[in-house]
Motif scaffolding. Sequence first.
Motif, mmCIF file in Angstrom:
data_model
loop_
_atom_site.group_PDB
_atom_site.id
_atom_site.type_symbol
_atom_site.label_atom_id
_atom_site.label_comp_id
_atom_site.label_asym_id
_atom_site.label_seq_id
_atom_site.Cartn_x
_atom_site.Cartn_y
_atom_site.Cartn_z
ATOM 1 N N ARG A 105 0.855 -1.175 0.000
ATOM 2 C CA ARG A 105 0.000 0.000 0.000
ATOM 3 C C ARG A 105 0.896 1.230 0.000
ATOM 4 N NH1 ARG A 105 -4.851 2.596 2.088
ATOM 5 N NH2 ARG A 105 -4.056 4.435 3.150
ATOM 6 N N ARG A 124 1.020 5.500 -0.696
ATOM 7 C CA ARG A 124 0.253 6.742 -0.874
ATOM 8 C C ARG A 124 1.215 7.929 -0.986
ATOM 9 N NH1 ARG A 124 -2.806 3.613 -1.847
ATOM 10 N NH2 ARG A 124 -4.881 3.170 -1.051
ATOM 11 N N ASP A 158 0.556 6.413 -5.969
ATOM 12 C CA ASP A 158 -0.326 5.614 -5.114
ATOM 13 C C ASP A 158 -0.402 4.220 -5.722
ATOM 14 O OD1 ASP A 158 -0.827 7.950 -3.795
ATOM 15 O OD2 ASP A 158 -2.810 8.273 -4.702
ATOM 16 N N ASP A 209 -1.781 -0.020 -4.825
ATOM 17 C CA ASP A 209 -2.296 -1.068 -3.949
ATOM 18 C C ASP A 209 -2.111 -2.398 -4.642
ATOM 19 O OD1 ASP A 209 -3.665 0.106 -1.523
ATOM 20 O OD2 ASP A 209 -4.491 1.344 -3.139
#
Lengths: 274, 266
Positions: free
Chosen positions: A5, A7, A23, A25
Amino acid sequence: MNAIRVRGLRKAYKDHQAVDGVDLDVERGEVFAVLGPNGAGKTTTVEILEGHRRRDAGEVHVLGDDPGKAGRTWRSRIGIVLQTATDAAELTVAESVRHFAKYYADPRQPDEVIELVGLTEKAKSRVRTLSGGQRRRLDVALGIIGRPELVFLDEPTTGFDPEARRHFWTLIRKLAAEGTTILLTTHYLDEAEALADRVAVLAKGRIVAEGTPATLGGRHSADATVRWTDDRGPHEISTSEPTKVIAELAKHGELAELTVSRPTLEDVYLELIA
Amino acid sequence: MTTATALPGLFSLGLARGGTELREFFRQRENVVFTFSLPAVIMLLLGTVYVKQPIQGQLFAASMVGAGIISTSFVGLGISIAADREDGTLKRLHGTPMPLASYFIGKTILVLVSSLAEVVLLLAVAWLRFDVELPTDPKKIATFAWVFLLGVIACSLLGTVVSSLAKSTRSAPAVLNLPYIILQFISGVFISPLTALPDSLQITGAIFPLKWVCQGFRSVFASDEYQVLEVAGSWELGKIALVLGAWCVAGLLLVTRTFRWTNDNR
């Protein structure tokens, strides 16, 4: 919990912003490909995730920990496949795999790993005598010997011949089938298409598109191109309803050289990084 | 989850590293031949000129053994770490659960073994060619042991620090050999007794470990009446321990501050 993850990741070198707000995921068990031209920031991003490089800003969680601060236990859960290493030249393949197995609490069987990467016949050869492709397969062996939950592969097949690439792909699919999460960077579109569950396109330090290889950049919903040839020469129609178009055309009899095509991944990709 | 199982201990991993280091080192034949033979060749050449009386042989052999272990520790280790940084060894290790301490335990084993082998080679040459008498007094042998250990550790740490200055494996031998050769001139190896040197060079030499290692070894190979030839007029064993010990501490601090896993700017 996601395997990865990220960001707002940023990293600048002296003269340029290599990663500019990424970003990301990646789910557990997923094969995720990061596509992008040279200099897009792929390697910098991956090296930050591996804990090899410091970041300037952003939040990064890999297997739940911050790679910049994570310790031995975390490192035993990831596997890094190096691309340019020429280390362990004087050891044999078997010696080096056995040696690295000692670093982990619960490693795979060295002989099985050697078999898995297809180096059984070379097990007793010195590492310096391996070909480029064999050397990279040893790198994979050393990357997966510790039974990692997540494997990083940074442009793993650069410089491979077509046959070696196919072998390599088979190997990655085996790992993925065992449930290993794989983060792979590549600038080969066919590689991403063949291996990845999802892809992200990185250009100039930013993610410009993300999706499955089939839907990336609206590829699946883009207009189709219908092409055919008749007495008057080749024809081409761009349409959102190709079935209807063909049904209409079919009333006039057999259509020579009929094809229906959507934008290829390459078309979409070139558009995205332009 | 594999996290429940304990990772292998730092020391057992260090031993595994040491075994692998030795295996790789001794398989590089040219490396072994040239690294080891250089001090012995210099000893043969210079000794032929310098050694006219038995005591000169004793003193010269002692200094050359000092220079020999600096070549295996400072130069040898420095080059090997620069190579590990360039060929990806360190980068790969950094991505595994192997602690840096185990890497250094492995290097320590490599340096101790190669330094001992160097001592054996040099003493064999000294004994065969210059009829040098080997020490038999347990007290002298004990002195040899602690000077050897402190000298090897201090110089290994310094070699590790200096290896960080080398940008590549190709430049590493140059970066490490320059200080090594200069130190041999001003530490009483090539030019002896040291009192033949101008004060400024004597003082510079006295800052670094090599002078003290050589002086310690001279105390082992020559009888005590010859300590008058030293700059201070004595073997200064206490001061040797102090200077080498201080370099070990300073070296350790410098290593922790300068050590890099790779060549590029992170």
